[in-house]
Design an enzyme around this catalytic site. Sequence first.
Site, mmCIF file in Angstrom:
data_model
loop_
_atom_site.group_PDB
_atom_site.id
_atom_site.type_symbol
_atom_site.label_atom_id
_atom_site.label_comp_id
_atom_site.label_asym_id
_atom_site.label_seq_id
_atom_site.Cartn_x
_atom_site.Cartn_y
_atom_site.Cartn_z
ATOM 1 C CB CYS A 2 -1.247 -0.057 1.305
ATOM 2 S SG CYS A 2 -1.995 -1.705 1.391
ATOM 3 N NE ARG A 27 4.227 1.769 -0.711
ATOM 4 C CZ ARG A 27 5.325 1.521 -0.479
ATOM 5 N NH1 ARG A 27 6.707 2.448 -0.634
ATOM 6 N NH2 ARG A 27 5.116 1.318 0.552
ATOM 7 C CD1 TRP A 75 -1.561 -5.266 -3.890
ATOM 8 C CD2 TRP A 75 -0.483 -6.379 -3.380
ATOM 9 N NE1 TRP A 75 -1.405 -6.335 -4.575
ATOM 10 C CE2 TRP A 75 -0.721 -6.863 -3.924
ATOM 11 C CE3 TRP A 75 -0.398 -6.304 -1.393
ATOM 12 C CZ2 TRP A 75 -0.740 -8.519 -2.849
ATOM 13 C CZ3 TRP A 75 -0.457 -8.087 -0.897
ATOM 14 C CH2 TRP A 75 0.071 -8.939 -1.885
ATOM 15 C CG ASN A 99 1.488 1.940 3.830
ATOM 16 O OD1 ASN A 99 0.027 1.674 3.981
ATOM 17 N ND2 ASN A 99 2.076 2.048 3.060
ATOM 18 N N GLY A 100 0.321 -2.214 6.300
ATOM 19 C CA GLY A 100 1.238 -3.026 7.595
ATOM 20 C C GLY A 100 -0.283 -3.823 7.331
ATOM 21 C CD GLU A 478 16.282 -14.692 -17.963
ATOM 22 O OE1 GLU A 478 15.038 -14.580 -19.055
ATOM 23 O OE2 GLU A 478 15.905 -13.402 -17.403
ATOM 24 C CE LYS A 482 17.479 -10.307 -17.286
ATOM 25 N NZ LYS A 482 16.095 -10.847 -18.153
ATOM 26 C CD GLU A 485 16.759 -8.621 -21.842
ATOM 27 O OE1 GLU A 485 17.405 -9.462 -20.341
ATOM 28 O OE2 GLU A 485 15.840 -7.975 -22.140
ATOM 29 C CG HIS A 501 25.224 -34.241 -28.526
ATOM 30 N ND1 HIS A 501 25.010 -36.045 -29.200
ATOM 31 C CD2 HIS A 501 24.481 -34.746 -26.790
ATOM 32 C CE1 HIS A 501 24.631 -36.694 -27.884
ATOM 33 N NE2 HIS A 501 24.428 -35.831 -27.201
ATOM 34 C CE LYS A 597 9.664 -4.098 -17.718
ATOM 35 N NZ LYS A 597 11.258 -5.148 -17.424
HETATM 36 C C1 AGP Z 1 12.964 -9.567 -20.499
HETATM 37 O O1 AGP Z 1 14.790 -9.458 -19.508
HETATM 38 C C2 AGP Z 1 13.408 -8.740 -21.799
HETATM 39 N N1 AGP Z 1 12.968 -7.921 -21.639
HETATM 40 C C3 AGP Z 1 11.911 -9.178 -22.859
HETATM 41 O O2 AGP Z 1 12.553 -11.032 -23.039
HETATM 42 C C4 AGP Z 1 10.455 -9.672 -22.594
HETATM 43 O O3 AGP Z 1 10.809 -10.738 -21.164
HETATM 44 C C5 AGP Z 1 9.813 -10.354 -23.267
HETATM 45 O O4 AGP Z 1 9.551 -9.057 -24.323
HETATM 46 C C6 AGP Z 1 7.854 -10.503 -22.692
HETATM 47 O O5 AGP Z 1 7.950 -9.322 -22.434
HETATM 48 P P1 AGP Z 1 5.972 -9.837 -21.405
HETATM 49 O O6 AGP Z 1 7.206 -10.621 -20.315
HETATM 50 O O7 AGP Z 1 6.305 -8.283 -20.918
HETATM 51 O O8 AGP Z 1 5.083 -10.569 -22.040
#
Ligand code: AGP
Length: 602
Positions: A2, A27, A75, A99-100, A478, A482, A485, A501, A597
């Site tokens: 919250c 938040r 929340w 909050n809390g 993953e 990371k 990216e 292989h 994003k």
């Molecule tokens: C994650 O680090 C990336 N920014 C990217 O792969 C992201 O996960 C992907 O575009 C999917 O986005 P979403 O989870 O908002 O659907």
Amino acid sequence: MCGIVGYLGKNEKKEILLDGLQELEYRGYDSAGIAVIEGDKLNNFKAIGKLENLREKTKAYHTEGFGISIGHTRWATHGKPTELNAHPHLGAYSYVVHNGIIENYQELKTELQADGVNFLSQTDTETIVHLFEKEHKSSDSVFAAFEKTLSKLDGAYATLLITEADPDTIYFAKHGSPMLVGFNGDDVYFASSDTPIIGKATEVYYLEDGEYGYAKEGVLKLFDANGEKSFTKQALTADKVSAQKEGYRFFMEKEIYEQSSVMGDTMMGRVLDDTINFEELDKDFFENIYAIKICACGTSYHSALASSYLFERIGKMRCDVEIASEFRYKEPFLTEKTLFITISQSGETADTLEALKMAKRAGMRTLSICNVDNSSIVRESDAAILTRAGIEKGVASTKAFATQSMVLWMLALYVGQTKNTISQELIKNEIDAMIHTPKALIVTDKLHEKVHRLSKRYLHGHGFFFIGRDIFFPLALEGALKLKEISYMHAEGYPAGEMKHGPIALADSELFTIALMPKSMHYDKIKSNVEELSARDATICAISPLPFDLADDFIQTNYDSHPMLEYFEMMVVTQLLALEISVRLGNDVDMPRNLAKSVTVE
Ligand code: AGP
């Protein structure tokens, strides 16, 4: 979590409150409200959903002159997100935001109801305002009543109270949840963090646990268990973005550190003592469902892939995972007996959304696991489970991935529990492990310092392999993503057993292999895979609870008894490694080149 905002002074209060609450949106919340007292005029407004709904409701309302005011984004912890449960909560002539969690609220509520008090909401917070008005009847001052109220509350709280009995004073208390006081001339501000008052207050005092008191125009009286106390104001930064980072260098860094705390939110109300509970799912949601297909992109695809091992091993249900951009054009064979799950942090990824629409056209039942309520994917799905990670600002996803992985782990267990295909003992074992997850996500200074130091050796070379087996293969994917990216260096995740292989041809001292070597999942297999690489002079960075003397770099982890706890702990290491390498390369960690994003186009 919250959010709280308060203001006392002559400026227009509605905008101060709403703008302040807007700064706390990150938040996470599901409803919001404000209350204002100006002389003998008492106004309050509440709305569920986004703050826009509250702005719409208060469009015609304007404040003027001196007044006191409080606002809150809720929340839900106790009681569903409804207007009645939204704060501020009203007594007969007073308002409170909080909050809390008030741990003894049920007992207090029962006593108050026995005195004839009528509760409107299901919340613990409403207890505070009714308790205050009860104490006020037998106290010789408003402040004495407020003190007596606080003395009866157990639990964590940050709270503001305003009352017609004292229309020029805001009462406050802090115990376990954050709150600060801002100052600008005679004006006084309150907030859960500093961003809501940046640009308004010029000085600030960060309240300590156990501190409480009241504010009047140009005056703040502060108390603790030893009575009245002095305090020192400090200058408030004017830089909102740096304030939002709360001392971290990047949002991504902050979000890695937040994983431990947000995981508690993700699990709240869902991981119970001996069962998994999803309020979002009807009891018959999995009826006539005999398989699961998951569609996602990027990091969300990786959490999906990891969960496929869990749905089959724990949930005893077939599960396959597709990359949404591939799924859309492959003319897939779809059946109504398959549950179609989409995973998305943003809930706006075009490929995932289109895949979801395809599944719906094929008559499939759909479920989304998402971090943004009311997003397109959530609205399009039959049911949605929110990951509750809070707003994720770093383009490279971290806490969203962690909370997706947890929701999927819970859901795999929920499937087995619902279909009665697993023992109560297995359910209990998994829940016992889940409960340790927030601890496994804690970033220690020792770990961060170690990763910072060794990152200097990984700024060149002809690429990285991240290798793992079982759920550690998606985690390797993953970790590689990371790094790609935010360092712009080439990295790929690979099943450890597959290296021989073909890819092992790349092995030499300039090929960096990040080996995920959990003790609780095929350790001997992964160990021999890594030994094959080391024998060919590949540079190995091993991440494991067990020492591995063939590694050139070794990061010791702690958990060794459950694969998912090892998964989460190793996830943090790979996130920090990408972060520290990117920082050394001087890249923009939060806004990497070429990335957005949310990819809302094909
Ligand atoms: C994650 O680090 C990336 N920014 C990217 O792969 C992201 O996960 C992907 O575009 C999917 O986005 P979403 O989870 O908002 O659907």
